[in-house]
Design an enzyme around this catalytic site. Structure first.
Site, PDB file in Angstrom:
ATOM      1  CB  CYS A   2      -0.879  -0.017   1.245  1.00 17.71           C
ATOM      2  SG  CYS A   2      -1.804  -1.539   1.398  1.00 17.71           S
ATOM      3  NE  ARG A  27       4.291   1.670  -1.838  1.00 16.48           N
ATOM      4  CZ  ARG A  27       5.417   1.389  -1.170  1.00 16.48           C
ATOM      5  NH1 ARG A  27       6.539   1.926  -1.583  1.00 16.48           N
ATOM      6  NH2 ARG A  27       5.428   0.592  -0.129  1.00 16.48           N
ATOM      7  CD1 TRP A  75      -1.630  -6.059  -2.868  1.00 19.34           C
ATOM      8  CD2 TRP A  75      -1.310  -4.885  -4.728  1.00 19.34           C
ATOM      9  NE1 TRP A  75      -1.299  -6.939  -3.864  1.00 19.34           N
ATOM     10  CE2 TRP A  75      -1.104  -6.263  -5.021  1.00 19.34           C
ATOM     11  CE3 TRP A  75      -1.171  -3.979  -5.759  1.00 19.34           C
ATOM     12  CZ2 TRP A  75      -0.763  -6.717  -6.276  1.00 19.34           C
ATOM     13  CZ3 TRP A  75      -0.821  -4.439  -7.016  1.00 19.34           C
ATOM     14  CH2 TRP A  75      -0.628  -5.791  -7.268  1.00 19.34           C
ATOM     15  CG  ASN A  99       2.072  -0.697   3.476  1.00 16.39           C
ATOM     16  OD1 ASN A  99       1.541  -1.771   3.160  1.00 16.39           O
ATOM     17  ND2 ASN A  99       3.169  -0.254   2.907  1.00 16.39           N
ATOM     18  N   GLY A 100       0.733  -2.986   5.649  1.00 13.20           N
ATOM     19  CA  GLY A 100       1.268  -4.165   6.326  1.00 13.20           C
ATOM     20  C   GLY A 100       0.135  -5.101   6.686  1.00 13.20           C
ATOM     21  CD  GLU A 480      10.735 -18.791 -12.941  1.00 13.90           C
ATOM     22  OE1 GLU A 480       9.981 -19.324 -13.782  1.00 13.90           O
ATOM     23  OE2 GLU A 480      10.786 -17.559 -12.771  1.00 13.90           O
ATOM     24  CE  LYS A 484      12.048 -14.709 -14.435  1.00 14.46           C
ATOM     25  NZ  LYS A 484      10.947 -15.605 -14.444  1.00 14.46           N
ATOM     26  CD  GLU A 487      10.941 -13.857 -18.372  1.00 18.28           C
ATOM     27  OE1 GLU A 487       9.937 -13.475 -18.986  1.00 18.28           O
ATOM     28  OE2 GLU A 487      10.878 -14.307 -17.220  1.00 18.28           O
ATOM     29  CG  HIS A 503      17.150 -40.536 -21.661  1.00 16.10           C
ATOM     30  ND1 HIS A 503      17.189 -41.901 -21.850  1.00 16.10           N
ATOM     31  CD2 HIS A 503      17.162 -40.343 -20.323  1.00 16.10           C
ATOM     32  CE1 HIS A 503      17.186 -42.506 -20.673  1.00 16.10           C
ATOM     33  NE2 HIS A 503      17.156 -41.587 -19.721  1.00 16.10           N
ATOM     34  CE  LYS A 599       4.792  -8.779 -13.862  1.00 18.47           C
ATOM     35  NZ  LYS A 599       5.890  -9.725 -13.566  1.00 18.47           N
TER      36      LYS A 599
HETATM   37  C1  AGP Z   1       7.476 -14.746 -16.181  1.00 17.81           C
HETATM   38  O1  AGP Z   1       8.780 -14.238 -15.963  1.00 17.81           O
HETATM   39  C2  AGP Z   1       6.914 -14.271 -17.466  1.00 17.81           C
HETATM   40  N1  AGP Z   1       6.799 -12.858 -17.472  1.00 17.81           N
HETATM   41  C3  AGP Z   1       5.643 -14.998 -17.912  1.00 17.81           C
HETATM   42  O2  AGP Z   1       6.042 -16.322 -18.192  1.00 17.81           O
HETATM   43  C4  AGP Z   1       4.477 -15.065 -16.900  1.00 17.81           C
HETATM   44  O3  AGP Z   1       4.827 -15.871 -15.811  1.00 17.81           O
HETATM   45  C5  AGP Z   1       3.272 -15.698 -17.616  1.00 17.81           C
HETATM   46  O4  AGP Z   1       2.896 -14.844 -18.677  1.00 17.81           O
HETATM   47  C6  AGP Z   1       2.084 -15.936 -16.691  1.00 17.81           C
HETATM   48  O5  AGP Z   1       1.654 -14.717 -16.173  1.00 17.81           O
HETATM   49  P1  AGP Z   1       0.621 -14.737 -14.929  1.00 17.81           P
HETATM   50  O6  AGP Z   1       1.348 -15.373 -13.787  1.00 17.81           O
HETATM   51  O7  AGP Z   1       0.286 -13.301 -14.674  1.00 17.81           O
HETATM   52  O8  AGP Z   1      -0.570 -15.558 -15.336  1.00 17.81           O
END
Ligand code: AGP
Length: 604
Positions: A2, A27, A75, A99-100, A480, A484, A487, A503, A599
């Site tokens: 928040c 935020r 939030w 906030n918290g 993951e 990271k 991307e 394999h 995003k």
């Molecule tokens: C993660 O680093 C990516 N930006 C992307 O894979 C993301 O996780 C995916 O688009 C799912 O988004 P969401 O968690 O908002 O559903």
């Protein structure tokens, strides 16, 4: 996370509060409000959604002359995003913003209701203003009543409280959530939960420390430490740029969010770690009635947290668990049975493929649960149940703290289901909870680790690609880590189960093939080690992440000695995030907004 603002002075107060809240919009929030006290009378306005809605509501209001005011962007963590749940929260003669998370708010709420107080909201925050007024009505001076209130609160909080009983004063407290005081040559006084709200208005600031509290009025800055001793405020200069203030001194939002993981993981667990059991006030016993299996459905990073959870669900809750890419699930004509609990995982709650899969499950009559970071999002509104990840807004496109809180919530959920299904003893669950409590400390970024990943990153800028390998839950973590790096560096990477390398993929092994190998001591260490040795024997370039050195690796990122594989998971997660970021930095890429990515992928 928040946003909080406050003002004491003679300029038009509403406008200053709204300006401050605007600077905190980064935020993230789902509602906002202000309360202004002038000549002993309050004016308060609250609105759902964006600040423009609040501005419209108070368009015809303005102060003239001296006033005190507080403002807040919310939030949602406890209680849906509604106007009633928006801050400031009111008592009979006081208002508060916070906030918290107040971890013991239910107990305090019960006590205040028994004392005759009426609650309007579902929030934890509202207990603060009723406690204050209760103590004041018991005959305490206002400051004493504020102190007595603080003494009852458990959890994390940054608080501003105003009251007609002392109408030129703002009481404040800081414990676990940021709060800053600003002053200027015109003797005005400001509060902000981030520098961003104070830049351009103040000449100097006081960064409050945990446990510090006190009050401001036109003549006074009264500051006390957690031992209740008065302390002299340390005045500092303000940062110049608002953007750097929003990044709170970090180079990127992604970097800030990696460093925030320790804090938001604490938030994700606040109020949920009981004595030998997990507490989810969002769930009830009906969630598992008639349920024989679980299907997770998500995308990207959220798919990786789901895959990690599938190991924990079957191992701990002994419940058959499936994981599906939402983009595949929605078109493969899946068998949908009402004995399946359908769980969507999403940071944004708006990802098109996941949302459409959720709609399919609902249409087929399945019970649904959303693990989400944005309250009031489409998936939250559609799901039968929701558990919020409480990661706060995540601005970096490459998800970090959302992933961390998803895994923590899913680990807790596996224990919650283990208790419901009787697959773990109370003692065994208590032992896991003890381990969960160590996670925030394990994800605090050390200078040594960050410097190590920064130095190593220069060696991994080229080559013909990366393998990230791991076993068990470290396979989803490898996926993951690969995502990271992929991307934000635009280098080709693959996550792979360690045991699968022989394999086929091992054909790629040569000095230009970089392998990041996850070697946890407490999960199939010897098996994973031999997989790495197979690669090392073929002269692949290997970086091992482990609590102990591995002589056949070219590079090594140390993690601390842990007593549980999930603690190793979280520590390795931070190392992978930092390594990816530092490689991308060296390549000169836009870490926060990588090319071609959004995003939230709200289209197919
Ligand atoms: C993660 O680093 C990516 N930006 C992307 O894979 C993301 O996780 C995916 O688009 C799912 O988004 P969401 O968690 O908002 O559903």
């Amino acid at each position: 996370m928040c946003g909080i603002v406050g003002y004491i002075g003679a300029r038009e107060t509403k406008g200053l509060l709204l300006e401050g809240l605007k600077e905190l919009e980064y935020r993230g929030y789902d509602s906002a409000g202000i309360a202004v006290l002038q000549q002993g009378a309050f004016k308060s306005f609250k609105a759902l959604g964006k600040l423009v809605n609040l501005e419209e509501k108070c368009a015809n209001y303005a102060t003239e002359g001296f006033a005190v005011g507080i403002g807040h962007t919310r939030w949602a963590t406890h209680g849906k995003p509604t106007e009633l749940n928006a801050h400031p929260h009111m008592g009979q003669f006081s208002y508060v913003v916070h906030n918290g998370i107040i971890e013991n708010y239910q107990e305090l709420k019960r006590e205040m209701i028994e004392a005759g107080k009426t609650f309007l909201s579902q929030t934890d925050t509202e207990v603060i203003v009723h406690l204050f007024e209760y103590y004041f009505e018991q005959g305490m001076e206002a400051f004493e009543a504020f102190q007595a209130t603080l003494a009852r609160l458990e959890g994390a909080f940054a608080i501003l409280l105003v009251t007609t009983s002392l109408s030129e004063r703002i009481f404040f407290a800081k414990h676990g959530s940021p709060l800053i005081i600003g002053i200027n040559a015109q003797h005005e006084k400001f509060f902000g939960s981030s520098d961003a709200a104070l830049i351009g208005k103040c000449d100097q600031v006081i960064y409050l420390n945990d446990g510090e509290y006190g009050y401001l009025d036109p003549e006074t800055i009264a500051l006390f430490n957690k031992e209740h001793k008065p302390i002299t405020p340390a005045l500092c200069a303000l940062p110049e740029s608002k953007l750097s203030a929003q990044k709170e001194g970090y180079r990127f939002f992604m970097e800030k969010e990696i460093y925030e993981q320790s804090t938001v993981l604490s938030d994700a667990m606040l109020g949920r770690l009981g004595d030998g059991e997990i507490l989810f006030e969002e769930l009830d016993s009906a969630i598992l009635e008639g349920i024989e299996n679980v299907t997770f459905c998500s995308c990207g990073t959220s798919y990786h947290s789901a895959l990690a959870a599938s190991y924990l669900f079957e191992r701990l809750a002994k419940i058959e668990t499936h994981v599906a890419f939402a983009s595949e699930f929605r078109y493969r004509e899946p068998l949908l049975r009402k004995s399946t609990l359908f769980v969507v995982i999403s940071q944004s709650g708006e990802t098109a493929d996941t949302l459409e899969s959720l709609k399919m499950a609902k249409a087929a009559g399945l019970r649904t649960l959303a693990i989400c970071n944005v309250d009031n999002s489409s998936m939250v509104r559609l799901s039968d149940y929701t558990i919020l990840a409480r990661a706060g807004i995540e601005k970096g496109v490459a998800s970090t703290k959302a992933f961390a809180t998803q895994v923590a919530v899913l680990w807790m959920l596996s224990l919650y289901f283990a208790k419901a299904r009787g697959t773990m003893s109370r003692e065994a669950i208590a032992a896991e909870i003890t381990t969960l409590r160590e996670v925030p400390a394990k994800t605090a970024v050390s200078d040594a680790l960050h410097e190590r990943t920064r130095r190593l990153s220069k060696r991994y800028l080229h080559g013909h690609g990366f393998f990230f390998i791991g076993r068990d839950v470290f396979y989803p973590l490898a996926l993951e880590g690969a995502l990271k790096l992929k991307e934000i560096s635009y280098l080709h990477t693959e996550g792979y189960p360690s045991g699968e390398m022989k394999h086929g993929p091992i054909a790629l092994a040569d000095p230009e093939l970089f392998t990041i190998a996850l070697l946890p001591r407490h999960m199939l260490f010897d098996k994973a080690k031999s997989n790495v040795e197979e690669l090392s024997a073929r002269d692949a370039t290997i970086c091992v992440i482990s609590s102990e050195p591995f002589e056949k690796a070219d590079d090594f990122i140390p993690i601390s000695t842990c007593n549980h594989y999930m603690l190793e998971f979280f520590e390795m997660m931070v190392a992978l995030q930092l390594l990816s970021m530092e490689i991308a930095v060296r390549l000169g890429n836009d870490v926060d907004m990588p090319r071609n990515l959004a995003k939230s992928v709200t289209v197919e």
